[in-house]
Design a protein around this motif. Structure first.
Motif, PDB file in Angstrom:
ATOM      1  N   UNK A   1       0.858  -1.202  -0.078  1.00 60.00           N
ATOM      2  CA  UNK A   1      -0.165  -0.044   0.138  1.00 60.00           C
ATOM      3  C   UNK A   1       0.734   1.390   0.023  1.00 60.00           C
ATOM      4  N   UNK A   2       2.155   1.120  -0.457  1.00 59.27           N
ATOM      5  CA  UNK A   2       2.823   2.472  -0.686  1.00 59.27           C
ATOM      6  C   UNK A   2       2.348   3.527  -1.407  1.00 59.27           C
ATOM      7  N   UNK A   3       2.159   4.525  -0.836  1.00 52.20           N
ATOM      8  CA  UNK A   3       1.500   5.729  -1.858  1.00 52.20           C
ATOM      9  C   UNK A   3      -0.061   5.427  -1.856  1.00 52.20           C
ATOM     10  N   UNK A   4      -0.750   4.753  -1.221  1.00 47.26           N
ATOM     11  CA  UNK A   4      -2.289   4.303  -1.623  1.00 47.26           C
ATOM     12  C   UNK A   4      -2.904   5.649  -0.877  1.00 47.26           C
TER      13      UNK A   4
ATOM     14  N   UNK B   1       6.825   6.580  -0.404  1.00 45.10           N
ATOM     15  CA  UNK B   1       6.448   5.197   0.399  1.00 45.10           C
ATOM     16  C   UNK B   1       6.616   5.280   1.949  1.00 45.10           C
ATOM     17  N   UNK B   2       6.806   6.590   2.377  1.00 40.00           N
ATOM     18  CA  UNK B   2       6.554   6.864   3.817  1.00 40.00           C
ATOM     19  C   UNK B   2       7.972   6.077   4.455  1.00 40.00           C
ATOM     20  N   UNK B   3       9.298   6.089   3.986  1.00 37.57           N
ATOM     21  CA  UNK B   3      10.283   5.133   4.542  1.00 37.57           C
ATOM     22  C   UNK B   3      11.410   6.055   4.385  1.00 37.57           C
ATOM     23  N   UNK B   4      12.371   5.571   5.407  1.00 43.11           N
ATOM     24  CA  UNK B   4      13.609   6.404   5.404  1.00 43.11           C
ATOM     25  C   UNK B   4      14.404   6.096   4.085  1.00 43.11           C
TER      26      UNK B   4
ATOM     27  N   UNK C   1     -10.394   4.537   4.424  1.00 42.63           N
ATOM     28  CA  UNK C   1      -9.570   5.891   3.705  1.00 42.63           C
ATOM     29  C   UNK C   1     -10.326   7.243   3.977  1.00 42.63           C
TER      30      UNK C   1
ATOM     31  N   UNK D   1      -6.131   2.560   5.938  1.00 43.39           N
ATOM     32  CA  UNK D   1      -5.731   3.576   5.192  1.00 43.39           C
ATOM     33  C   UNK D   1      -6.338   4.758   5.409  1.00 43.39           C
TER      34      UNK D   1
ATOM     35  N   UNK E   1      -2.357   0.383   7.604  1.00 46.90           N
ATOM     36  CA  UNK E   1      -2.018   1.146   6.568  1.00 46.90           C
ATOM     37  C   UNK E   1      -2.184   2.647   6.599  1.00 46.90           C
TER      38      UNK E   1
ATOM     39  N   UNK F   1      -2.709   6.357   7.347  1.00 46.64           N
ATOM     40  CA  UNK F   1      -1.517   7.424   6.854  1.00 46.64           C
ATOM     41  C   UNK F   1      -1.913   8.963   7.617  1.00 46.64           C
TER      42      UNK F   1
ATOM     43  N   UNK G   1       1.120   4.036   8.311  1.00 51.91           N
ATOM     44  CA  UNK G   1       2.017   4.934   7.903  1.00 51.91           C
ATOM     45  C   UNK G   1       2.010   6.341   8.225  1.00 51.91           C
TER      46      UNK G   1
ATOM     47  N   UNK H   1       5.270   1.863   9.679  1.00 49.18           N
ATOM     48  CA  UNK H   1       6.337   2.660   9.117  1.00 49.18           C
ATOM     49  C   UNK H   1       6.191   3.963   9.731  1.00 49.18           C
ATOM     50  N   UNK H   2       5.407   4.453  10.173  1.00 55.60           N
ATOM     51  CA  UNK H   2       5.262   5.676  10.898  1.00 55.60           C
ATOM     52  C   UNK H   2       4.156   5.896  11.419  1.00 55.60           C
TER      53      UNK H   2
ATOM     54  N   UNK I   1       9.522   2.902  11.258  1.00 55.68           N
ATOM     55  CA  UNK I   1       9.593   4.186  12.300  1.00 55.68           C
ATOM     56  C   UNK I   1       8.212   4.378  13.201  1.00 55.68           C
TER      57      UNK I   1
END
Ligand SMILES: Cc1cc2nc3c(=O)[nH]c(=O)nc-3n(C[C@H](O)[C@H](O)[C@H](O)COP(=O)(O)O)c2cc1C
Lengths: 442, 228
Positions: A145-148, A188-191, B64, B83, B102, B104, B123, B142-143, B162
């Protein structure tokens, strides 16, 4: 009389061949498995093992330049309010921004748009450039889901839920640190600079029953506008296709093991999955049994190179095909004009597959701004459009010779196989016989 | 206040009404009654409206979400607020698996317990769980921040990037590459803010322990192979 023993010439093992020996030494020296891009390099039963019969006494052909042979296809007619109308049955497969440079993604969009077909995002989200340059853009919904985000979901023309990829059914993604630029990291919200592992399973559904609910959610978010594809790696195509239909797919994409990848373990690429040829008929059979053939469209990918491959895939029952590697080659990947630079990287044009390292001399599989600037997206898009045009003309040439006025009228009956393996997989007779291994008696 | 009775009205009508609301529209409060475990309730909201759901929902409620405040006066099935981009989602009861997956941005508050994989692949979302959370929570996070007032199940924060994890109770076990970290002043301040936003009272930030990534899996190293 003296007798001389004839000398025994040095003989290399077919089992411990040069490639296997080199790999043992490489593994021993480094302690890490080999990662590379591209698809399997093994010789597998493939479209080359099929031939068209052409017209004859009982079939009459169509005139080359005068009689029309339609190539259009509509994807997503089952539930979506806005199906995709393509002029040609060849689409551009999902390849991520991250794996590919920004200009390369733009070039894919330009080429596809000139040709009246769609292109696809990838594991890493949608960029403005590719959205802007792609008239029809399919947005991938992947485990990472990177960037989703819902905004991009709504500005996509279709949604492709990626369950698997032919190069690595059951495998996740990998993008090594060298390619994680600031922009890729942010999307991608990653380092920056770390090795990114994309999950192999979706985080919020596990099987076809909850996938069905996931699809409901995506349809509700996008007001039932967008076609929803499910992409599966060639593995159990009969059951996977049936389950994809059950889960509510508008389109099923089946990617055979010849399919390319941006970066995967070589052992995975070479040893997991089903050849493309072996995927098509079971998938079609599942659709036919459910009364869904041509209602849920089937897109096939994995090793499609030319119009003959397109025609063969369609004759076996696919509605369209998708290309990854061939599209990159049309843009300029592995071009011999960079031979000196390939040599400096320890390889040669045509064999370069260290796409994960981001040093691509052709400027396609890289995030290095200087290398990426080598690819002119306008010229490269033009080359892709030319290539797609040739593929389409080739497929039409074959279809006309077989007497069909639409590529979709090609039939398994138009085909024979050169080998027993191909005959069994494609379920067409071995050339010169009526024998379909596994289906009919000798 | 428009009310949607899901025993009478199709889900489609509800979600369509919630999408593309013009700025300054008169109706900013919506009520959903008789959700009866429906899936995909109030998904894809994209305006600062309030949606009150009177009862329990199925999968992916408030998926979402952007900008809206969605309150579930009941329990939520799998993937609530998956999401999420922004806004607030409150579950008065318990939440099933993958809550806030997921996500954000925005804030997800679960007043009861959350099941396994809470905050999976998060995220940037903030999640505050008043009760306990199940196994494999914040997997590959991730965040964002995950705050748990109760206990955490097995393999918390496995393969964590992270995301920051704060647990007040016990942690059954930590996942690969997740370690306890020092609670510094900045974390106490962050936590105090999160607790306040989530309406938690009578609990001090100093009662929590902080967990995060040891960052040993960030670059593939053969000597870490056992951890993968
Ligand atoms: C550089 C590259 C990147 C790819 N990235 C993705 C991806 O992000 N998501 C995905 O589903 N497939 C990805 N694929 C697989 C393609 O979508 C497609 O399945 C495959 O390339 C088809 O086989 P072909 O390369 O033989 O045409 C990628 C392939 C390549 C070559």
């Amino acid at each position: 009389m003296t007798y001389h023993n004839p000398p025994t010439p040095p003989r290399k093992s077919a089992i411990f061949d040069d490639v296997s020996l080199a790999e043992i030494r490489r593994a021993a020296a480094t302690g890490i498995y080999d990662i590379r891009g591209g698809g399997t390099k093994k010789a597998l039963p493939h479209f080359d093992d099929l031939l068209f019969l052409g017209a004859s006494m009982s079939r009459y052909p169509l005139e080359g330049y005068r009689e029309r042979c339609d190539t259009s296809v509509t994807l997503g007619t089952r539930f979506a309010r806005k199906p995709l109308q393509l002029k040609i049955p060849v689409t551009i497969a999902g390849m991520s921004f991250g794996a590919l440079s920004g200009p390369a993604k733009e070039a894919l969009g330009r080429g596809a748009t000139l040709s009246g077909t769609s292109t696809t995002t990838g594991d890493g989200g949608m960029t403005d450039e590719e959205r802007g340059h792609s008239e029809l853009l399919v947005y991938q919904y992947l485990p990472s889901r990177y960037g989703m985000n819902p905004k991009d979901l709504r500005r996509a023309d279709a949604i492709e839920i990626v369950v698997g990829q032919g190069a690595k059914p059951g495998g996740g993604g990998m993008l090594l640190g060298q390619k994680i630029s600031d922009r890729v990291a942010e999307m991608r919200t990653l380092p920056k600079g770390i090795d990114q592992r994309s999950a192999c399973r979706h985080p919020d559904w596990t099987g076809p029953d909850d996938l069905e609910i996931k699809i409901l959610e995506l349809r509700e978010i996008t007001d039932w506008e967008k076609p929803i594809y499910i992409k599966i790696g060639g593995s159990r195509p009969y059951y996977d296709t049936a389950l994809a239909v059950k889960a509510g797919a508008d389109v099923v994409v089946v990617d055979g093991m010849q399919g390319g990848t941006a970066a995967t373990q070589d052992v995975f690429i070479e040893n997991v999955g089903l050849p493309t040829l072996a995927c098509i008929r079971p998938a079609v059979e599942a659709l036919q049994e459910l009364g869904m053939h041509r209602k849920v469209q089937l897109v096939v990918s994995g090793g499609i190179r030319n119009g003959a491959d397109v025609a063969k895939a369609l004759a076996l029952g696919a509605d369209a095909v998708s290309i990854g590697t061939a599209a990159l080659v049309a843009l300029g990947d592995n071009d011999a004009k960079w031979e000196a630079e390939y040599n400096a990287l320890g390889t040669t044009a045509g064999a370069y597959d260290d796409w994960h390292e981001g040093k691509d001399p052709a400027g396609i599989t890289t995030q290095d701004p200087e290398l990426a600037a080598r690819l002119d997206p306008i010229a490269a898009g033009r080359r892709l459009a030319n290539y797609l045009k040739v593929m389409t003309l080739e497929a039409q040439t074959i279809a006309r010779a077989c007497g069909h006025n639409h590529l979709h009228n090609l039939e398994p009956e138009d085909l024979v196989a050169l080998t027993i393996e191909a005959a069994a997989m494609a379920r067409v007779p071995l050339a010169g016989t009526g024998w379909i291994p596994g289906q009919t008696g000798l | 206040m428009p009310t949607f009775d899901l025993s009478q009205t199709p889900l489609r009508e509800l979600n369509q009404a919630l999408h593309g609301l013009a700025a300054g529209a008169n109706d900013t409060e919506f009520e959903v009654v008789n959700p009866r475990g429906s899936h995909a309730v109030a998904v894809g909201c994209d305006a600062p409206v309030a949606v009150s759901i009177r009862g329990s929902v199925g999968y992916y409620c408030a998926g979402m979400n952007s900008a809206a405040t969605v309150t579930v006066h009941g329990s939520a099935g799998p993937g609530v607020a998956e999401n999420m981009m922004s806004g607030t989602v409150v579950v008065e009861g318990d939440a099933s698996q993958y809550a806030g997956a997921t996500g954000r941005g925005g804030l997800l508050v679960i007043k009861g317990n959350a099941a396994s994989r809470c905050g999976i692949s998060m995220k940037g979302i903030d999640i505050v769980v008043h009760g306990n959370i199940g196994h494999m929570s914040a997997f590959m996070g991730q965040s964002g921040n995950l705050v748990v007032l109760g206990d955490a199940g097995e393999a918390l924060g496995d393969s964590l990037y992270e995301a920051k994890l704060f647990v007040r109770g016990s942690v059954k076990s930590l996942g690969a590459d997740c370690v306890e970290k020092e609670m510094r002043e900045e974390h106490l301040t962050l936590l105090a803010g999160l607790l306040e936003r989530a309406g938690v009272t009578g609990v001090e930030p100093s009662e929590f322990r902080r967990y995060g990534s040891a960052r040993k899996l960030y670059s593939f190293d053969i000597d870490n192979a056992d951890a993968y």
